[in-house]
Design a protein around this motif. Sequence first.
Motif, PDB file in Angstrom:
ATOM      1  N   UNK A  51       0.914  -1.307  -0.219  1.00  0.00           N
ATOM      2  CA  UNK A  51      -0.127  -0.117   0.049  1.00  0.00           C
ATOM      3  C   UNK A  51       0.780   1.107   0.086  1.00  0.00           C
ATOM      4  N   UNK A  52       0.389   2.437  -1.304  1.00  0.00           N
ATOM      5  CA  UNK A  52       1.027   3.157  -1.282  1.00  0.00           C
ATOM      6  C   UNK A  52       0.504   4.458  -0.666  1.00  0.00           C
ATOM      7  N   UNK A  53       0.794   5.310   0.575  1.00  0.00           N
ATOM      8  CA  UNK A  53       0.552   6.919   0.810  1.00  0.00           C
ATOM      9  C   UNK A  53       1.474   7.694   0.539  1.00  0.00           C
ATOM     10  N   UNK A  54       0.468   8.491  -0.634  1.00  0.00           N
ATOM     11  CA  UNK A  54       0.893   9.929  -1.504  1.00  0.00           C
ATOM     12  C   UNK A  54       0.459  10.877  -1.006  1.00  0.00           C
ATOM     13  N   UNK A  55       1.199  11.893   0.099  1.00  0.00           N
ATOM     14  CA  UNK A  55       0.301  13.194   0.120  1.00  0.00           C
ATOM     15  C   UNK A  55       0.163  13.987  -1.544  1.00  0.00           C
ATOM     16  N   UNK A  56      -0.882  14.770  -1.505  1.00  0.00           N
ATOM     17  CA  UNK A  56      -1.389  14.726  -2.634  1.00  0.00           C
ATOM     18  C   UNK A  56      -1.924  16.984  -2.471  1.00  0.00           C
ATOM     19  N   UNK A  57      -2.304  17.582  -4.077  1.00  0.00           N
ATOM     20  CA  UNK A  57      -2.384  19.136  -3.486  1.00  0.00           C
ATOM     21  C   UNK A  57      -3.681  18.889  -4.535  1.00  0.00           C
ATOM     22  N   UNK A  58      -4.440  19.788  -4.277  1.00  0.00           N
ATOM     23  CA  UNK A  58      -5.425  19.940  -6.204  1.00  0.00           C
ATOM     24  C   UNK A  58      -4.621  21.389  -6.285  1.00  0.00           C
ATOM     25  N   UNK A  59      -4.422  22.093  -7.625  1.00  0.00           N
ATOM     26  CA  UNK A  59      -4.637  23.419  -7.926  1.00  0.00           C
ATOM     27  C   UNK A  59      -4.998  24.530  -7.314  1.00  0.00           C
ATOM     28  N   UNK A  60      -5.681  24.196  -6.352  1.00  0.00           N
ATOM     29  CA  UNK A  60      -6.346  25.182  -5.177  1.00  0.00           C
ATOM     30  C   UNK A  60      -5.346  25.345  -3.454  1.00  0.00           C
ATOM     31  N   UNK A  61      -4.256  24.091  -4.312  1.00  0.00           N
ATOM     32  CA  UNK A  61      -3.141  24.415  -2.744  1.00  0.00           C
ATOM     33  C   UNK A  61      -4.361  23.281  -1.058  1.00  0.00           C
ATOM     34  N   UNK A  62      -5.489  22.840  -1.487  1.00  0.00           N
ATOM     35  CA  UNK A  62      -5.748  22.264  -0.903  1.00  0.00           C
ATOM     36  C   UNK A  62      -5.067  20.344  -0.057  1.00  0.00           C
ATOM     37  N   UNK A  63      -4.700  20.544   0.712  1.00  0.00           N
ATOM     38  CA  UNK A  63      -3.866  19.471   0.659  1.00  0.00           C
ATOM     39  C   UNK A  63      -4.793  18.221   1.362  1.00  0.00           C
ATOM     40  N   UNK A  64      -3.764  16.383   1.079  1.00  0.00           N
ATOM     41  CA  UNK A  64      -4.875  15.423   1.430  1.00  0.00           C
ATOM     42  C   UNK A  64      -3.850  14.236   0.939  1.00  0.00           C
ATOM     43  N   UNK A  65      -4.885  12.946   1.440  1.00  0.00           N
ATOM     44  CA  UNK A  65      -3.869  11.724   1.716  1.00  0.00           C
ATOM     45  C   UNK A  65      -4.886  10.963   0.323  1.00  0.00           C
ATOM     46  N   UNK A  66      -4.297  10.301  -0.835  1.00  0.00           N
ATOM     47  CA  UNK A  66      -4.378   9.264  -1.498  1.00  0.00           C
ATOM     48  C   UNK A  66      -3.300   8.035  -0.602  1.00  0.00           C
ATOM     49  N   UNK A  67      -4.594   6.890  -0.590  1.00  0.00           N
ATOM     50  CA  UNK A  67      -4.129   5.656  -1.044  1.00  0.00           C
ATOM     51  C   UNK A  67      -4.294   5.137  -1.783  1.00  0.00           C
ATOM     52  N   UNK A  68      -2.612   3.711  -2.545  1.00  0.00           N
ATOM     53  CA  UNK A  68      -3.547   3.769  -3.990  1.00  0.00           C
ATOM     54  C   UNK A  68      -1.900   1.849  -3.490  1.00  0.00           C
ATOM     55  N   UNK A  69      -2.536   0.742  -3.741  1.00  0.00           N
ATOM     56  CA  UNK A  69      -2.294  -0.098  -3.958  1.00  0.00           C
ATOM     57  C   UNK A  69      -0.360  -0.410  -4.775  1.00  0.00           C
ATOM     58  N   UNK A  70       0.211   0.612  -5.488  1.00  0.00           N
ATOM     59  CA  UNK A  70       0.880   0.644  -5.898  1.00  0.00           C
ATOM     60  C   UNK A  70       1.391   2.683  -6.541  1.00  0.00           C
ATOM     61  N   UNK A  71       2.645   2.507  -6.726  1.00  0.00           N
ATOM     62  CA  UNK A  71       2.711   3.315  -7.923  1.00  0.00           C
ATOM     63  C   UNK A  71       2.272   4.007  -8.927  1.00  0.00           C
ATOM     64  N   UNK A  72       2.196   2.325  -9.572  1.00  0.00           N
ATOM     65  CA  UNK A  72       1.153   2.907 -10.418  1.00  0.00           C
ATOM     66  C   UNK A  72       0.509   2.735 -11.299  1.00  0.00           C
ATOM     67  N   UNK A  73       0.273   2.460  -9.558  1.00  0.00           N
ATOM     68  CA  UNK A  73      -1.812   2.540  -9.767  1.00  0.00           C
ATOM     69  C   UNK A  73      -1.990   4.281  -9.415  1.00  0.00           C
ATOM     70  N   UNK A  74      -1.328   3.910  -8.580  1.00  0.00           N
ATOM     71  CA  UNK A  74      -1.902   5.968  -8.541  1.00  0.00           C
ATOM     72  C   UNK A  74      -1.722   7.141  -9.917  1.00  0.00           C
ATOM     73  N   UNK A  75      -0.826   6.468 -10.442  1.00  0.00           N
ATOM     74  CA  UNK A  75      -0.156   7.483 -12.214  1.00  0.00           C
ATOM     75  C   UNK A  75      -1.401   7.090 -12.954  1.00  0.00           C
ATOM     76  N   UNK A  76      -1.574   5.935 -12.629  1.00  0.00           N
ATOM     77  CA  UNK A  76      -3.187   5.882 -14.089  1.00  0.00           C
ATOM     78  C   UNK A  76      -4.140   6.130 -13.533  1.00  0.00           C
TER      79      UNK A  76
END
Length: 156
Positions: free
Chosen positions: A1-26
């Motif tokens: 499980x990969x947990x990434x710190x993410x941000x939108x174009x308005x700089x709202x920050x949140x976490x995203x949980x993905x099976x892999x880095x490739x899953x996030x990219x897809x």
Amino acid sequence: MKVFNLACGHDHRFEGWFASADDYQGQLERGLIECPVCGDRQISKLPSAPRLNLSGASDPASSRGPVPVEGGATAGAAPTPQQLQAMWMKLARHLVESTEDVGENFAEEARRIHYQEAPERGIRGVASAEERAELADEGIEVFAFPLPRSMKDPIQ
């Protein structure tokens, strides 16, 4: 499980949980990731430090520094943008859980409640600026609180 710190174009920050880095990219390429606050799909991955489990390391609680208070803020300090966002999301969840969604019939239902033609209860819905002004003229208190699209849909 990969947990990434993410941000939108308005700089709202949140976490995203993905099976892999490739899953996030897809998911990113297919436009499946959106900001939980504003629904923006312009998402970027923020730098983050890996979490290391070091046996024999000192207790982090003993070197933590100022004691946090409710909402994650530190006593005597102004909340950070991330803490304000978390408090806003907590309030949005509370509003969704404790009110009835009457949709486009908001102004009509607010009047029915005010004039005791319907049971008193918390409601939420959609009203134009003109409808809100008319309600205020009648002495009916309302306020605008924009909910992110993700709060309107069932959470899986």
